[in-house]
Design an enzyme around this catalytic site. Sequence first.
Site, PDB file in Angstrom:
ATOM      1  N   HIS A  56       0.856  -1.184   0.000  1.00  0.00           N
ATOM      2  CA  HIS A  56       0.000   0.000   0.000  1.00  0.00           C
ATOM      3  C   HIS A  56       0.895   1.238   0.000  1.00  0.00           C
ATOM      4  O   HIS A  56       2.049   1.184   0.437  1.00  0.00           O
ATOM      5  CB  HIS A  56      -0.886   0.013   1.238  1.00  0.00           C
ATOM      6  CG  HIS A  56      -1.966  -1.022   1.211  1.00  0.00           C
ATOM      7  ND1 HIS A  56      -3.097  -0.924   1.987  1.00  0.00           N
ATOM      8  CD2 HIS A  56      -2.095  -2.179   0.517  1.00  0.00           C
ATOM      9  CE1 HIS A  56      -3.873  -1.972   1.765  1.00  0.00           C
ATOM     10  NE2 HIS A  56      -3.280  -2.755   0.879  1.00  0.00           N
ATOM     11  N   GLU A  58       1.000   3.908   1.833  1.00  0.00           N
ATOM     12  CA  GLU A  58       1.530   4.321   3.133  1.00  0.00           C
ATOM     13  C   GLU A  58       2.680   3.423   3.572  1.00  0.00           C
ATOM     14  O   GLU A  58       3.695   3.898   4.096  1.00  0.00           O
ATOM     15  CB  GLU A  58       0.418   4.295   4.194  1.00  0.00           C
ATOM     16  CG  GLU A  58      -0.737   5.239   3.915  1.00  0.00           C
ATOM     17  CD  GLU A  58      -1.836   4.637   3.031  1.00  0.00           C
ATOM     18  OE1 GLU A  58      -2.916   5.234   2.964  1.00  0.00           O
ATOM     19  OE2 GLU A  58      -1.611   3.575   2.391  1.00  0.00           O
ATOM     20  N   CYS A  89      -2.238  -0.149   7.269  1.00  0.00           N
ATOM     21  CA  CYS A  89      -1.404   1.038   7.124  1.00  0.00           C
ATOM     22  C   CYS A  89      -1.347   1.842   8.415  1.00  0.00           C
ATOM     23  O   CYS A  89      -0.290   2.364   8.782  1.00  0.00           O
ATOM     24  CB  CYS A  89      -1.909   1.892   5.970  1.00  0.00           C
ATOM     25  SG  CYS A  89      -1.697   1.075   4.369  1.00  0.00           S
TER      26      CYS A  89
END
Length: 163
Positions: A56, A58, A89
């Site tokens: 992801h 992040e 995240c």
Amino acid sequence: MTGTTDSAVNLAAAIAIAADNVRNAGGPFGALIVAADGSRFEGVNRVTANNDPTAHAEVTAIRAACNELGTFDLTGAVLYSSCEPCPMCLASALWARVSRVVFASDRHEAAEAGFDDAAFYEYFEGREAERATLMPVERITDAGVDRHEPFALWAALDTRIEY
């Protein structure tokens, strides 16, 4: 007033990173870590591009910042994200000791675009019986080995690095 202006500029940068990532075969998510010293680290969603469900935006920004700074502790850093971070995240930001998270679109707007993380939020908010329907998690206390051994070894290790 400067902090608010900086936040808006950094959030706009995270949104631009996300848009550029879509143009480059990635997901519609972008993130920016601004470390305590002012250095900046970008992250983009590469889940499908890398076949990595943990990639992801992040998380990739946190990985980049930690790698470049040579630390796992991002105390004083701010994470800017184009969208509300998912539970993974958020947990990653907590483990990295990120001091603040700022995001633009929320989880409901992401769901409208086809990214419905609601089940994951509900997993952590729900009761154990409800969680079992998504992914059972089971504790076994008698596996025929000393389950405390790794912790005992860690506690006795003179060279351990606390985190």
